[in-house]
Scaffold this active site. Structure first.
Site, PDB file in Angstrom:
ATOM      1  N   GLY A 139       0.822  -1.360   0.046  1.00  0.00           N
ATOM      2  CA  GLY A 139      -0.022   0.134   0.044  1.00  0.00           C
ATOM      3  C   GLY A 139       0.882   1.239  -0.102  1.00  0.00           C
ATOM      4  O   GLY A 139       0.480   2.099  -0.807  1.00  0.00           O
ATOM      5  N   GLU A 187       0.970   5.749   7.454  1.00  0.00           N
ATOM      6  CA  GLU A 187       2.375   6.141   7.082  1.00  0.00           C
ATOM      7  C   GLU A 187       2.928   7.272   7.916  1.00  0.00           C
ATOM      8  O   GLU A 187       4.136   7.438   8.317  1.00  0.00           O
ATOM      9  CB  GLU A 187       2.631   6.143   5.669  1.00  0.00           C
ATOM     10  N   GLU A 192       6.804   3.790   4.709  1.00  0.00           N
ATOM     11  CA  GLU A 192       7.101   4.982   5.634  1.00  0.00           C
ATOM     12  C   GLU A 192       8.524   5.595   5.562  1.00  0.00           C
ATOM     13  O   GLU A 192       9.063   5.970   6.532  1.00  0.00           O
ATOM     14  CB  GLU A 192       6.937   4.445   7.178  1.00  0.00           C
TER      15      GLU A 192
END
Length: 857
Positions: A272, A307, A275
């Protein structure tokens, strides 16, 4: 030989020996392709200290051609580079190692990914380093507890954008015409896996956030071919970003710990998002080109906030070893939904979590591969196998329970102390637990052992006797666990009484909260109360457990769940009924009727998205063979009726249109799909945009009504990477021997197929109605599964094996083949391959049990 693996024992020994002072990483992104191989130049200069002069260690580097190695000014023969490691003998108290090499661009999403946009031929690069893939781009000590500062120097085409963790400098012209050099400032202290380099023809826009601790520059990047879409969504993305910073800086009691915050929407992304400190990469599918339902945007908001939470939890303070990876992800997952519900317009975020994310956690916790949330990660191979929805969804649910157990204010107080005490350092879970115990005054080690060190999900069900007047003469909550995962846990649960009112509404009329423990907990408070129309355990979603509905409650759910005005209550009722269906306690036919009867009134965006998909699974996998034709027709017609009744332009209309396309099998429905494509059939408010066109064409291909030529014609009108991926999926759906063979090669054999293209092929390969054609692929799967990791790489292998396992061919014969394969395998088989075969086998067995239940109806 270690290969690309690294054991915890090795990492602990290396961290005890050295500290890393600094990295200087020079990347040359100007090299031409040689013999069909695309490479880039990389030079790492690493300064580090050694506690035991004279000792030896190694530096990590994967898939490289090493040209030069020097240690403290002394050359080391490049042939010493073996098995992804460069040995460093005879260390001094202070050391400098320089490694100059060429590395290979990735097309599978690990390391430095290279992408050429078919829409305009522009080039885009981005890095992806979690868990251990920085070593595919530069030589490094690849483990999270050897943090350091980094200076990145990048040479690239002068017209590119280049972004990293530190603020982007002005480029300086390079010696060669057309190129430039970006010399980035020194980063904050961080782990290798959250460093990043993103470069290419990116479209760039900037904003800023001004908060209690000052100004944070904000950057937003996408491919040039998504410029219009990014401009369209920018206002919403900036709003969410600002809301997140305001919320987290206050909640965590401190300033954002890095200098700027860029969000880059990148192509062919495996996950997805990631970070990377100050340089977050996200799937560019989150900048959609066609209309999406609200659930899409709600999930995008959760990803953005997830994130951002990592900037503190994971980046500022980082786990010492991957044992505590669960804590990074579980915490960020809890934090994103917490922030979403309190700081954004998505105030029902926890309902969406219950309807979709938590369902995935329940499923994962019932597979043979289940594991404790806090898993013993002995090496990197264990991390690859155990990084799943238990880590994310179950972990977040359990963190939510922890917050309820200690109280939100003490929880946040403990977090603030944790961040202050361990800023830019590494910790273990016990460090967080100590901070929370100090802040709350509660002993938490027992809770941690019970919930984090054991696997499996409990089932809670009501058991009662009724008096003649319809009141409860006795009432208890029964808790069970399967034999393989026998732990019975302590739960705090709500028990809700719901009754149907004169106007048909289903309303909570009473509730209690109780603690349950052990196999049976008497609930004296309910004795003497009238039995409600629907009794709901775990009302309020306070714990992680499967819930059972009694017979009266189930009948009420089927008739009236859509008439309950509380979205979280509906989510829990839907969830209980779906769990009962998966566990062969509710017939698939009854689940489909529940969905058709109530989904038109569902207002939660995730409920509207999830439950038609679950119903489609019930039709294709859980229906008894004798009932299947009738249920398929009922599902097809029911969706057509829902589509006709949906208000124009609503998410209901879009969802039912997509679902109807997936359910179509009759000549009438096929004609309607054709009509939607050519415009002869319209629904007021339903735009048949490019993505919906591909949904329609994919299903026509599934039905044998779209061949390669027709797919080519559609692709000619959509010459984008999305179009290519959709076209590959449509070809995989075609019901021909040739199409399936081609798709299998792409999905399971050819490692050069781009990762997102391969994923779309996998998702489209197994289609209901094609069972006879697909029958040989039970044997093919079992033959190819052990080879997938070597052929495809870890990520692609995991995706392919998970989704292309032939669940749709569930039969006693197929199950026997899988069992024979499992019995014949030696210890040498890749553990990931074994995992996915075992998971698929469990799903097959579950489908057969569900079919038997449906046959009883």
């Amino acid at each position: 030989m270690p290969g690309t693996n690294l054991t915890r024992e090795e990492a602990t020994a290396r961290a005890a020996l050295i500290d890393v002072t600094s990295y200087t990483v020079e990347l040359d992104l100007t090299q031409a392709e040689t013999d069909g191989v695309q490479t880039f130049g990389t030079t790492s200069t690493i300064a580090f200290t050694c506690r035991e002069p004279g000792a030896e260690t190694w530096v990590d580097l994967v898939d490289a051609t090493v040209h030069e190695i020097t240690l403290n000014g002394t050359p080391i023969d490049p042939s010493a580079y073996v098995d992804s490691r460069i040995p460093l003998p005879g260390l001094q108290a202070e050391n400098t190692v320089v490694v100059r090499a060429d590395c290979t661009y990735s097309h599978t999403g690990e390391g430095l990914h290279h992408f050429v946009d078919p829409a305009d031929g522009r080039v885009y690069l981005y890095s992806q380093f979690e868990v251990p893939d920085a070593r595919r781009v530069f030589a490094c000590f690849e483990q999270p507890d050897l943090k350091s500062v980094f200076d990145f120097i990048v040479t690239a085409p002068a017209h590119w954008k280049v972004v990293s963790n530190a603020p982007t400098p002005e480029p300086v012209p390079a010696d060669a015409d057309g190129f430039a050099v970006w010399t980035f400032p020194t980063t904050k202290r961080m782990s290798t896996y959250i460093t990043a380099v993103v470069a290419g023809d990116y479209y760039e826009v900037h904003d800023s956030y001004e908060g209690a601790y000052g100004v944070i520059p904000l950057g937003h990047y996408s491919r040039q071919s998504l410029k219009a879409e990014l401009d369209r969504d920018r206002e919403e993305i900036v709003l969410l970003t600002k809301q997140g910073f305001t919320f987290f800086e206050e909640a965590f009691g401190g300033a954002y710990p890095f200098e700027k915050y860029d969000q880059l929407y990148v192509p062919e992304y495996n996950m997805g998002a990631m970070e990377n400190a100050g340089c977050v990469t996200l799937r560019d599918e989150y900048i959609p080109r066609s209309r999406q339902p609200r659930s899409f945007y709600e999930f995008r908001a959760s990803v953005i906030l997830h994130e951002m939470a990592h900037m503190w939890f994971g980046n500022l303070v980082t786990m010492r070893w991957w044992d505590d990876l669960w804590l990074n992800e579980s915490f960020a997952e809890w934090a994103c939904y917490h922030a979403e519900a309190l700081a954004t317009s998505y105030t029902d975020a926890w309902t969406g979590f219950a309807n979709m994310r938590k369902q995935r956690g329940y499923r994962a916790d019932q597979l043979p591969s289940t594991h404790p949330i806090a898993t013993d990660m002995v090496d990197l191979h264990a991390v690859e196998v155990n990084f799943d929805m238990i880590t994310y969804a179950k972990g977040a649910a359990v963190i939510k329970q922890l917050v309820a157990w200690v109280g939100l204010d003490p929880f946040l107080s403990g977090l603030r102390e944790y961040f202050r005490d361990h800023a830019y350092a590494n910790t273990e879970f016990v460090d967080l637990l100590d901070a929370l115990e100090k802040a709350s005054g509660r002993e938490l080690s027992g809770w941690a052992n019970e919930w984090l060190q054991t696997a499996g999900v409990n089932t809670i069900s009501p058991t009662f006797d009724l008096a003649d007047d319809g009141t409860y003469a006795s009432f208890a909550v029964r808790q069970t666990a399967i034999e393989e995962q026998p732990t019975l846990r302590r739960h705090r649960i709500g028990i809700g009484f719901y009754n149907v009112q004169d106007d048909g509404a289903l309303v909570r009329t009473d509730s209690v909260e109780v603690d349950i423990e052990g196999g049976l907990t008497e609930v004296a408070e309910l004795v003497g109360k009238p039995q409600p129309d629907l009794l709901l355990l775990n009302d309020g979603d306070l714990t992680f457990a499967k819930v059972r509905l009694d017979e009266r409650s189930l009948a009420t759910a089927v008739a009236s769940v859509g008439r309950c005005d509380d979205s979280l209550t509906r989510a829990l009722i839907w969830s209980a009924a779906w769990d009962m269906t998966r566990d062969a306690e509710l017939a698939a036919t009854d689940w489909v009727e529940l969905v058709l009867h109530n989904i038109g009134e569902e207002t939660d965006s995730w409920g509207l998205t999830a439950f038609p998909a679950f119903a489609a699974q019930a039709v294709t996998q859980y229906a008894a063979p004798a009932h299947k034709a009738q249920l398929r027709s009922r599902w097809e017609q029911g969706l057509r009726d829902l589509l006709a009744a949906a208000a124009p332009g609503t998410d209901h209309q879009l969802t039912f249109a997509r679902s109807y396309a997936g359910a179509a099998h009759s000549e009438h429905s096929i004609a309607e799909l054709e009509g939607l494509l050519d415009g002869s059939l319209t629904f007021d408010g339903l735009a048949v945009d490019q993505d919906l066109r591909w949904v329609l064409l994919n299903n026509l291909a599934r039905l044998g009504r779209a061949d390669d030529a027709r797919i080519d014609a559609e692709l000619a009108e959509d010459n984008t990477i999305s179009g290519k991926e959709h076209a590959a999926a449509a070809r995989a759906a075609m019901p021909t021997v040739e199409a399936k063979e081609r798709a299998w090669e792409q999905a399971m054999v050819d490692g050069s197929v781009p990762n997102e293209t391969a994923k779309q092929v996998v998702l489209s390969f197994l289609r209901d109605g094609q069972q006879e054609l697909l029958a040989p692929y039970v044997d093919r799967f079992l033959a190819d599964a052990p080879l997938a990791w070597e052929r495809l790489g870890a990520h692609r292998a995991a995706v392919s094996l998970e989704y292309i396992f032939p669940r749709i061919l569930a039969s006693d014969e197929a199950l026997a083949k899988v069992d024979a394969w499992l019995a014949s395998q030696s210890d040498g088989v890749n553990p990931g391959a074994l995992r996915f075969v075992k998971e698929g086998r469990a799903d097959m067995a579950r489908a057969l049990a569900a079919q038997a239940k449906d046959a009883e109806r």
